[in-house]
Design a protein around this motif. Structure first.
Motif, PDB file in Angstrom:
ATOM      1  N   THR A  66      82.668  31.013  87.190  1.00 13.74           N
ATOM      2  CA  THR A  66      81.767  30.310  86.284  1.00 13.74           C
ATOM      3  C   THR A  66      80.977  31.333  85.464  1.00 13.74           C
ATOM      4  O   THR A  66      80.935  32.520  85.802  1.00 13.74           O
ATOM      5  N   GLU A  67      80.350  30.877  84.418  1.00 12.46           N
ATOM      6  CA  GLU A  67      79.526  31.780  83.607  1.00 12.46           C
ATOM      7  C   GLU A  67      78.356  32.318  84.426  1.00 12.46           C
ATOM      8  O   GLU A  67      77.931  33.460  84.235  1.00 12.46           O
ATOM      9  N   GLU A  68      77.867  31.504  85.361  1.00 10.71           N
ATOM     10  CA  GLU A  68      76.762  31.940  86.211  1.00 10.71           C
ATOM     11  C   GLU A  68      77.175  33.130  87.078  1.00 10.71           C
ATOM     12  O   GLU A  68      76.425  34.112  87.205  1.00 10.71           O
ATOM     13  N   VAL A  69      78.373  33.062  87.676  1.00 12.44           N
ATOM     14  CA  VAL A  69      78.859  34.174  88.493  1.00 12.44           C
ATOM     15  C   VAL A  69      79.100  35.399  87.615  1.00 12.44           C
ATOM     16  O   VAL A  69      78.775  36.533  88.004  1.00 12.44           O
ATOM     17  N   TRP A  70      79.652  35.187  86.424  1.00 11.08           N
ATOM     18  CA  TRP A  70      79.874  36.302  85.499  1.00 11.08           C
ATOM     19  C   TRP A  70      78.554  36.990  85.166  1.00 11.08           C
ATOM     20  O   TRP A  70      78.478  38.219  85.124  1.00 11.08           O
ATOM     21  N   GLU A  71      77.509  36.211  84.942  1.00 14.59           N
ATOM     22  CA  GLU A  71      76.192  36.778  84.649  1.00 14.59           C
ATOM     23  C   GLU A  71      75.666  37.571  85.847  1.00 14.59           C
ATOM     24  O   GLU A  71      75.021  38.615  85.676  1.00 14.59           O
ATOM     25  N   ASP A  72      75.955  37.095  87.055  1.00 12.12           N
ATOM     26  CA  ASP A  72      75.541  37.830  88.254  1.00 12.12           C
ATOM     27  C   ASP A  72      76.227  39.194  88.305  1.00 12.12           C
ATOM     28  O   ASP A  72      75.604  40.202  88.676  1.00 12.12           O
ATOM     29  N   ILE A  73      77.522  39.215  87.952  1.00 12.27           N
ATOM     30  CA  ILE A  73      78.261  40.486  87.936  1.00 12.27           C
ATOM     31  C   ILE A  73      77.691  41.399  86.858  1.00 12.27           C
ATOM     32  O   ILE A  73      77.554  42.613  87.067  1.00 12.27           O
ATOM     33  N   PHE A  74      77.332  40.813  85.712  1.00 12.63           N
ATOM     34  CA  PHE A  74      76.742  41.627  84.646  1.00 12.63           C
ATOM     35  C   PHE A  74      75.410  42.231  85.096  1.00 12.63           C
ATOM     36  O   PHE A  74      75.123  43.411  84.825  1.00 12.63           O
ATOM     37  N   GLU A  75      74.594  41.438  85.776  1.00 18.88           N
ATOM     38  CA  GLU A  75      73.313  41.946  86.271  1.00 18.88           C
ATOM     39  C   GLU A  75      73.540  43.071  87.276  1.00 18.88           C
ATOM     40  O   GLU A  75      72.782  44.044  87.314  1.00 18.88           O
ATOM     41  N   GLU A  76      74.580  42.934  88.082  1.00 16.04           N
ATOM     42  CA  GLU A  76      74.897  43.994  89.038  1.00 16.04           C
ATOM     43  C   GLU A  76      75.298  45.268  88.295  1.00 16.04           C
ATOM     44  O   GLU A  76      74.945  46.383  88.713  1.00 16.04           O
ATOM     45  N   TYR A  77      76.043  45.105  87.205  1.00 17.08           N
ATOM     46  CA  TYR A  77      76.424  46.260  86.381  1.00 17.08           C
ATOM     47  C   TYR A  77      75.181  46.971  85.841  1.00 17.08           C
ATOM     48  O   TYR A  77      75.099  48.205  85.858  1.00 17.08           O
TER      49      TYR A  77
END
Length: 294
Positions: free
Chosen positions: A193-204
Motif C-alpha cells: 500500500t502507499e502507507e507501507v511505501w511511505e514507511d519504507i521511505f521514512e526508513e530510508y
C-alpha cells in the motif's frame, strides 16, 4: 589477435575464466556446440566460464543479427541443472537484458514467470528460505538473490516469507539478516500500500548505513504503482527528500523496473528536461542515466 586450433577440434572457448575484460562472439556452429555441451555436460566448463558464456550470449544476441535472442533462451534451459549459485545468479542477471524487453508485452508475463520458476523453485527448495548455521558461504551469500528473483516471478512462499520478516521487523524491531535485506524490502515494495511505501521511505531518510540506503532506494523504485512512482520522481527534484547523489540512483532503478513505471519516468523527465539536463547532464554517468531512462 590470432591463435591456432588443433585439427579436428569441434569447438573453441574464448576468454577462459574471464581473464580479459571483453566480449566473445562465435559463428553459429560454435555456439551450437557450446550450447549442446551446456545441456548434456555443463560441468565440462568451469563455473566462471558457464556464467561468462551466458553473459556473452545474452549481450551479443541483442546486437548481432546472426545470434538471435532465441539462442540465448535455448542455452538458458541448462540452468535447471546448474548447482553453482555463482553461475546461476550471474546468468539470471545476464538474462534480465532479454527478459526486460519481453516483459513490456503483457502476453509474455505468464510464460516468463513460469520459465523462471521452473528454474528457481528447485533451487529455493534446496537452499531453503531461512538462514542456517551450517549454510555454506555461497548459500549465505546468494540466498537473497535467489529468493528475490523467485518472489518477483510469483513464488508465493518467497513472497510470504519476506512479508513475515518485514512485519516482525516493524512490529517487534527484529533485525533483518543482512543477506536478506534487499530481498525483503524489494519483495514488500512490489506489492504494498502507499502507507507501507511511505514507511519504507521514512526508513530510508533515517538510515545512516550507505549499503542499506541503497537497498531501500532500489525497493522504493521497484513499485509498479505509477502514482507512487510519480511521487518518487518529484522527490528526486527536492533535496529535502532525496539527496542529489541518491536521486541519480533512484532514476536508474526506476528505469530498470516495469514498463509503465519506465514510461512514466521518461514522461516526467521529458517534462522537466531542463532541470535534469542541468543537474545530471554535465557528467558522463549522469547523462548515461538519462539516456537509459529513455
Amino acid at each position: 589477435m590470432s591463435f591456432s586450433v588443433k585439427p579436428g577440434a569441434k569447438w573453441i572457448l574464448g576468454n577462459s575464466l574471464a581473464r580479459g575484460f571483453y566480449r566473445v562472439n562465435y559463428n553459429r556452429q560454435n555456439w551450437d556446440k557450446i550450447i549442446e555441451l551446456l545441456h548434456n555436460s555443463h560441468t565440462t566448463f568451469h563455473e566462471v566460464d558457464r556464467m561468462k558464456i551466458m553473459d556473452d550470449l545474452t549481450a551479443v544476441s541483442q546486437v548481432v543479427e546472426t545470434v538471435p535472442i532465441t539462442l540465448a533462451l535455448e542455452a538458458s534451459k541448462y540452468l535447471k541443472k546448474e548447482e553453482s549459485l555463482y553461475s546461476l545468479t550471474g546468468s539470471l542477471t545476464s538474462l534480465s537484458r532479454i527478459i526486460g524487453k519481453l516483459s513490456v508485452l503483457d502476453e509474455y508475463t505468464d510464460s516468463i514467470n513460469l520459465y523462471f520458476l521452473d528454474m528457481l523453485i528447485p533451487v529455493v527448495e534446496r537452499i531453503g528460505l531461512e538462514p542456517k548455521e551450517d549454510d555454506s558461504f555461497a548459500v549465505g551469500m546468494f540466498r537473497g538473490e535467489i529468493l528475490v528473483e523467485a518472489a518477483q516471478h510469483g513464488h508465493q512462499p518467497c513472497v510470504d516469507y519476506a512479508k513475515e520478516l518485514y512485519r516482525d521487523h516493524v512490529e517487534n524491531n527484529k533485525p533483518i539478516d543482512a543477506n536478506l535485506y534487499e530481498y525483503v524490502y524489494n519483495t514488500v515494495a512490489l506489492d504494498c500500500t502507499e502507507e507501507v511505501w511511505e514507511d519504507i521511505f521514512e526508513e530510508y531518510t533515517r538510515e545512516t548505513v550507505q549499503s542499506k540506503q541503497r537497498y531501500l532506494m532500489k525497493a522504493l523504485a521497484s513499485t509498479p504503482n505509477v502514482d507512487i512512482i510519480n511521487k518518487l520522481l518529484k522527490y528526486t527534484m527536492d533535496e529535502t527528500k532525496i539527496r542529489q547523489q541518491d536521486a541519480r540512483i533512484v532514476l536508474m532503478h526506476i528505469s530498470m523496473g516495469s514498463f509503465p513505471a519506465n514510461l512514466a519516468t521518461w514522461s516526467f523527465i521529458r517534462d522537466n528536461w531542463q532541470y535534469y539536463l542541468e543537474t545530471y547532464g554535465r557528467t558522463n554517468s549522469g547523462f548515461d542515466i538519462l539516456l537509459g531512462v529513455g
